[in-house]
Motif scaffolding. Sequence first.
Motif, PDB file in Angstrom:
ATOM      1  N   ILE A   1      30.274  44.072  34.749  1.00 48.77           N
ATOM      2  CA  ILE A   1      30.064  43.360  36.019  1.00 48.77           C
ATOM      3  C   ILE A   1      30.833  42.040  36.017  1.00 48.77           C
ATOM      4  CG2 ILE A   1      28.330  42.189  37.446  1.00 48.77           C
ATOM      5  CD1 ILE A   1      26.380  44.447  36.667  1.00 48.77           C
ATOM      6  N   VAL A   2      30.724  41.304  34.905  1.00 51.81           N
ATOM      7  CA  VAL A   2      31.439  40.025  34.819  1.00 51.81           C
ATOM      8  C   VAL A   2      32.945  40.256  34.944  1.00 51.81           C
ATOM      9  CG1 VAL A   2      31.998  38.097  33.291  1.00 51.81           C
ATOM     10  CG2 VAL A   2      29.655  38.922  33.437  1.00 51.81           C
ATOM     11  N   TYR A   3      33.425  41.248  34.215  1.00 51.46           N
ATOM     12  CA  TYR A   3      34.861  41.537  34.222  1.00 51.46           C
ATOM     13  C   TYR A   3      35.343  41.912  35.624  1.00 51.46           C
ATOM     14  CZ  TYR A   3      39.295  43.819  33.216  1.00 51.46           C
ATOM     15  OH  TYR A   3      40.619  44.177  33.234  1.00 51.46           O
ATOM     16  N   VAL A   4      34.615  42.834  36.263  1.00 47.57           N
ATOM     17  CA  VAL A   4      35.031  43.307  37.587  1.00 47.57           C
ATOM     18  C   VAL A   4      34.968  42.171  38.603  1.00 47.57           C
ATOM     19  CG1 VAL A   4      34.439  44.854  39.499  1.00 47.57           C
ATOM     20  CG2 VAL A   4      34.393  45.692  37.161  1.00 47.57           C
ATOM     21  N   LEU A   5      33.872  41.405  38.564  1.00 45.29           N
ATOM     22  CA  LEU A   5      33.696  40.320  39.530  1.00 45.29           C
ATOM     23  C   LEU A   5      34.852  39.326  39.454  1.00 45.29           C
ATOM     24  CD1 LEU A   5      31.545  39.289  41.568  1.00 45.29           C
ATOM     25  CD2 LEU A   5      30.803  37.729  39.771  1.00 45.29           C
ATOM     26  N   PHE A   6      35.142  38.839  38.251  1.00 43.85           N
ATOM     27  CA  PHE A   6      36.146  37.780  38.141  1.00 43.85           C
ATOM     28  C   PHE A   6      37.578  38.294  38.309  1.00 43.85           C
ATOM     29  CE2 PHE A   6      32.510  35.581  36.317  1.00 43.85           C
ATOM     30  CZ  PHE A   6      32.597  34.390  37.011  1.00 43.85           C
TER      31      PHE A   6
ATOM     32  N   THR B   1      38.480  40.860  40.120  1.00 41.59           N
ATOM     33  CA  THR B   1      38.683  41.223  41.521  1.00 41.59           C
ATOM     34  C   THR B   1      38.870  39.975  42.377  1.00 41.59           C
ATOM     35  OG1 THR B   1      37.291  43.133  41.162  1.00 41.59           O
ATOM     36  CG2 THR B   1      37.751  42.558  43.426  1.00 41.59           C
ATOM     37  N   LEU B   2      37.968  38.999  42.205  1.00 44.34           N
ATOM     38  CA  LEU B   2      38.106  37.770  42.990  1.00 44.34           C
ATOM     39  C   LEU B   2      39.411  37.059  42.631  1.00 44.34           C
ATOM     40  CD1 LEU B   2      34.477  36.336  43.026  1.00 44.34           C
ATOM     41  CD2 LEU B   2      35.705  37.534  44.832  1.00 44.34           C
ATOM     42  N   GLY B   3      39.717  37.022  41.350  1.00 42.32           N
ATOM     43  CA  GLY B   3      40.932  36.344  40.898  1.00 42.32           C
ATOM     44  C   GLY B   3      42.185  36.965  41.475  1.00 42.32           C
ATOM     45  N   THR B   4      42.309  38.309  41.358  1.00 43.45           N
ATOM     46  CA  THR B   4      43.528  38.941  41.880  1.00 43.45           C
ATOM     47  C   THR B   4      43.640  38.727  43.379  1.00 43.45           C
ATOM     48  OG1 THR B   4      42.251  40.969  41.801  1.00 43.45           O
ATOM     49  CG2 THR B   4      44.037  40.797  40.250  1.00 43.45           C
ATOM     50  N   THR B   5      42.507  38.821  44.090  1.00 42.90           N
ATOM     51  CA  THR B   5      42.572  38.680  45.539  1.00 42.90           C
ATOM     52  C   THR B   5      42.965  37.250  45.927  1.00 42.90           C
ATOM     53  OG1 THR B   5      40.768  40.254  45.593  1.00 42.90           O
ATOM     54  CG2 THR B   5      41.356  39.216  47.659  1.00 42.90           C
ATOM     55  N   LEU B   6      42.363  36.288  45.248  1.00 42.81           N
ATOM     56  CA  LEU B   6      42.649  34.887  45.569  1.00 42.81           C
ATOM     57  C   LEU B   6      44.102  34.531  45.251  1.00 42.81           C
ATOM     58  CD1 LEU B   6      40.419  33.160  46.717  1.00 42.81           C
ATOM     59  CD2 LEU B   6      40.301  31.946  44.538  1.00 42.81           C
ATOM     60  N   VAL B   7      44.552  34.892  44.048  1.00 44.18           N
ATOM     61  CA  VAL B   7      45.938  34.616  43.680  1.00 44.18           C
ATOM     62  C   VAL B   7      46.870  35.387  44.619  1.00 44.18           C
ATOM     63  CG1 VAL B   7      47.682  34.818  41.864  1.00 44.18           C
ATOM     64  CG2 VAL B   7      45.364  34.152  41.270  1.00 44.18           C
ATOM     65  N   GLY B   8      46.514  36.656  44.880  1.00 45.89           N
ATOM     66  CA  GLY B   8      47.328  37.477  45.768  1.00 45.89           C
ATOM     67  C   GLY B   8      47.444  36.857  47.157  1.00 45.89           C
TER      68      GLY B   8
ATOM     69  N   ILE C   1      43.993  39.581  35.953  1.00 47.46           N
ATOM     70  CA  ILE C   1      44.493  38.921  37.164  1.00 47.46           C
ATOM     71  C   ILE C   1      46.011  38.924  37.163  1.00 47.46           C
ATOM     72  CG2 ILE C   1      44.616  36.715  38.385  1.00 47.46           C
ATOM     73  CD1 ILE C   1      41.775  36.144  37.355  1.00 47.46           C
ATOM     74  N   TRP C   2      46.592  38.572  36.024  1.00 46.00           N
ATOM     75  CA  TRP C   2      48.046  38.506  35.913  1.00 46.00           C
ATOM     76  C   TRP C   2      48.671  39.868  36.197  1.00 46.00           C
ATOM     77  CZ3 TRP C   2      51.222  40.985  32.220  1.00 46.00           C
ATOM     78  CH2 TRP C   2      52.567  40.585  32.248  1.00 46.00           C
ATOM     79  N   LYS C   3      48.052  40.919  35.632  1.00 45.34           N
ATOM     80  CA  LYS C   3      48.622  42.259  35.735  1.00 45.34           C
ATOM     81  C   LYS C   3      48.544  42.796  37.154  1.00 45.34           C
ATOM     82  CE  LYS C   3      50.103  45.967  33.319  1.00 45.34           C
ATOM     83  NZ  LYS C   3      50.840  46.512  34.413  1.00 45.34           N
ATOM     84  N   ASN C   4      47.475  42.467  37.888  1.00 41.41           N
ATOM     85  CA  ASN C   4      47.235  43.145  39.162  1.00 41.41           C
ATOM     86  C   ASN C   4      47.393  42.295  40.417  1.00 41.41           C
ATOM     87  OD1 ASN C   4      46.535  45.801  38.133  1.00 41.41           O
ATOM     88  ND2 ASN C   4      44.822  44.735  37.197  1.00 41.41           N
ATOM     89  N   PHE C   5      47.632  40.983  40.250  1.00 38.11           N
ATOM     90  CA  PHE C   5      47.765  40.185  41.475  1.00 38.11           C
ATOM     91  C   PHE C   5      48.930  40.652  42.353  1.00 38.11           C
ATOM     92  CE2 PHE C   5      51.057  37.669  39.417  1.00 38.11           C
ATOM     93  CZ  PHE C   5      51.830  37.237  40.476  1.00 38.11           C
ATOM     94  N   PRO C   6      50.034  41.194  41.748  1.00 36.71           N
ATOM     95  CA  PRO C   6      51.131  41.626  42.617  1.00 36.71           C
ATOM     96  C   PRO C   6      50.715  42.695  43.615  1.00 36.71           C
ATOM     97  CG  PRO C   6      51.899  41.492  40.361  1.00 36.71           C
ATOM     98  CD  PRO C   6      50.418  41.324  40.319  1.00 36.71           C
ATOM     99  N   PHE C   7      49.788  43.566  43.211  1.00 32.95           N
ATOM    100  CA  PHE C   7      49.321  44.597  44.141  1.00 32.95           C
ATOM    101  C   PHE C   7      48.629  43.964  45.345  1.00 32.95           C
ATOM    102  CE2 PHE C   7      45.730  47.090  45.636  1.00 32.95           C
ATOM    103  CZ  PHE C   7      46.353  48.248  46.035  1.00 32.95           C
ATOM    104  N   SER C   8      47.688  43.048  45.068  1.00 34.66           N
ATOM    105  CA  SER C   8      46.964  42.400  46.169  1.00 34.66           C
ATOM    106  C   SER C   8      47.922  41.610  47.045  1.00 34.66           C
ATOM    107  CB  SER C   8      45.885  41.466  45.617  1.00 34.66           C
ATOM    108  OG  SER C   8      45.076  42.149  44.718  1.00 34.66           O
ATOM    109  N   TYR C   9      48.862  40.932  46.386  1.00 37.94           N
ATOM    110  CA  TYR C   9      49.824  40.134  47.134  1.00 37.94           C
ATOM    111  C   TYR C   9      50.623  40.993  48.115  1.00 37.94           C
ATOM    112  CZ  TYR C   9      54.885  39.427  47.185  1.00 37.94           C
ATOM    113  OH  TYR C   9      56.200  39.477  47.519  1.00 37.94           O
TER     114      TYR C   9
ATOM    115  N   GLY D   1      38.798  42.921  52.769  1.00 38.14           N
ATOM    116  CA  GLY D   1      37.615  43.674  52.363  1.00 38.14           C
ATOM    117  C   GLY D   1      37.993  44.974  51.686  1.00 38.14           C
ATOM    118  N   SER D   2      38.979  45.675  52.247  1.00 34.34           N
ATOM    119  CA  SER D   2      39.378  46.952  51.655  1.00 34.34           C
ATOM    120  C   SER D   2      40.088  46.750  50.326  1.00 34.34           C
ATOM    121  CB  SER D   2      40.311  47.716  52.601  1.00 34.34           C
ATOM    122  OG  SER D   2      39.918  47.536  53.911  1.00 34.34           O
ATOM    123  N   ILE D   3      40.925  45.697  50.260  1.00 39.70           N
ATOM    124  CA  ILE D   3      41.634  45.449  49.000  1.00 39.70           C
ATOM    125  C   ILE D   3      40.643  45.109  47.897  1.00 39.70           C
ATOM    126  CG2 ILE D   3      43.251  43.895  47.835  1.00 39.70           C
ATOM    127  CD1 ILE D   3      44.687  43.643  50.515  1.00 39.70           C
ATOM    128  N   ILE D   4      39.644  44.298  48.235  1.00 37.80           N
ATOM    129  CA  ILE D   4      38.635  43.940  47.231  1.00 37.80           C
ATOM    130  C   ILE D   4      37.899  45.186  46.757  1.00 37.80           C
ATOM    131  CG2 ILE D   4      36.428  42.740  46.924  1.00 37.80           C
ATOM    132  CD1 ILE D   4      37.569  40.468  48.629  1.00 37.80           C
TER     133      ILE D   4
END
Lengths: 301, 320
Positions: A87-92, A94-101, A181-189, A231-234
């Motif tokens: 839960i901790v891993y997914v929460l942070f 997900t929020l991190g990639t979306t915010l950075v993205g 976050i580093w690995k997946n932010f490009p997708f959200s972006y 919402g969908s990306i998250i």
Amino acid sequence: MNSDSVISKSIFTRGSILEDREKKFGWFLILPSLIIIVSLVLYPIVYNIFLSFFEVKVTGNNEFTGIQNHLNIITDPAFWQSVTTSIVYVLFTTLGTTLVGLCVALLMNRKFPLRGLVRSLILLPYVAPVIAVVYSWQFIFDPVNGIFMHIAYDKLHLFTERINLIRSPDTSIYVAILFGIWKNFPFSYLMILAGLQAIDTGLYEAAEIDGCKGWQKFRYITFPEIYFLLGSIILLRAIWNFNKFEEVFLLTQNVKVLPIYTYLKAFTGIMDIGHGAAIAMIQFILLIGFILIYVKRVLKW
Amino acid sequence: MVTSTNLLKKSIFALSIFIVVLFAIFPFIQMLSTSLKYQWDWGNPSLIPSKLNIDAYKELLNIGQAEKEVPQSVLNLLEENTELSKKQKKEILDKYKSTGDVFPFFKFFFNSLILAFSSAFISVLIAIFGAYSFSRVRYKGRGIIQRSVLLVYMFGPILLLIPLYILSAKFGLISTSVGAFITLMTIYMVLTLPVSLYMLGNYFRTIPYSIEESALIEGCSRFGVIWRIVIPLSISIIVTVFIYAFMIAWNEYLFASVFLKSFAELNTLPLGLRQLFVSKNAIWDRIMAASMLSAIPVIVLFMLIQKQLTGGMTAGGVKE
């Protein structure tokens, strides 16, 4: 008008023989894909549920044990520890990639010199093999040689000694989250940028006439316009991060998220496939539960 | 006044872009830098090596390794001994070329290449017809099919790993090396099929139907339409999807580690790299050079299709 209605006009008006032929043709073309997905995805999932009720032997006959596997799992504190970690891993992540993205997408939505090059460069973390980049991260956080400790310990004195952040059980999850976050932010972006570019520029012009400043424009136009996209990306990221195995397992052995817990149970030591199958099943039920709540609350379907 | 605030804004913007790029590519720079450094240089925070060291690359690619490790006494002995044939001498020398065992890069590379190429090829081939079917042909039930393909997105690899492993074990598929290799190839094909179906389906919908219609009127068969019109018109997206599927298979670790566990000669690059890291041969410059060599093919391929791919990803679903 979409192409479907054009097709229906041009072909279906000619009669039901053609319609029938069309149907056969359609099924014929989709059949290979369908057979593969049913036999190698859907059937195995059902088979996994079946396996979870047995003590599984790779060679020889399985022994039926009812819900004993499931009971063993949910009474095991290590399992709940793993749920918490997940839960901790997914929460942070997900929020991190979306915010950075989101921030990167807002930056990249403007025109500037070398934009094409910058675009390709920031997608690299997403496409590079996990295995090829984890060791670079290991080196960066290496207590003796790594640049992180060089800056954090020698220059900023944030630590009292040079420690291995990836190896130590208390801190490894932070590095795993940062890595995720580093690995997946490009997708959200990428997804958010596509959404931003679809916003009608007339809206911004109208807002400027009404005297809206930068932040207000974001608050009252950009954000509502991309709310459902976000919402969908998250949701997608949460599902994928929940199922992540390699990005955590290859970086550190200390962060036991659910897929890793399952893997360790099923494929290492005394291979306990039945328990592994039970965890995988419970994990899937947890995921479905999350998706249902999320879709109702956030996406308001 | 106006120009100075503008300048400030511009430099803040430039700085933010710089930070983002640095964040994204720093690990790659670090990788390249360390792969070119000598051991005494590792602790040096500078990214530019004090002295260039390309030994790690030479070792992995097996360049100029022939004579290096052979003790002088053995070389002398071979030279003095005239009774040995050339072939025998070569065999003796080969025994000293131990570096091939540390990380047989070409073997791993070749295994990865065959696996990724064949699975991506079959996946795209099947997906072309499937995607054409649910984006172009009208029949009952295609909506359900489309949605069930979407459902596959939700299943994590670990959920498939256990049942697929047991099934292939019970069918005796993973007891032989050929069987394990083909099973793994099939699994990669399955993992990449949904994304291929989606990206192709989304693209096919953008092709004007009137082109296909006029071909039908001219007497072209439905298959002829796919072969002569749809495929040529979407060749760039087909190549993109192929490369994307190729990259997914190339990067995969979990399934390979389970299915190829007992077949060391079939190991892929990710497996080899992992073994190198946990072995006694783990030296930073060697690991970094091996990482670079595994990442470079993917990065080159990605650069080739970058524009198409980002378009295709955002237009429809994409699976990791």
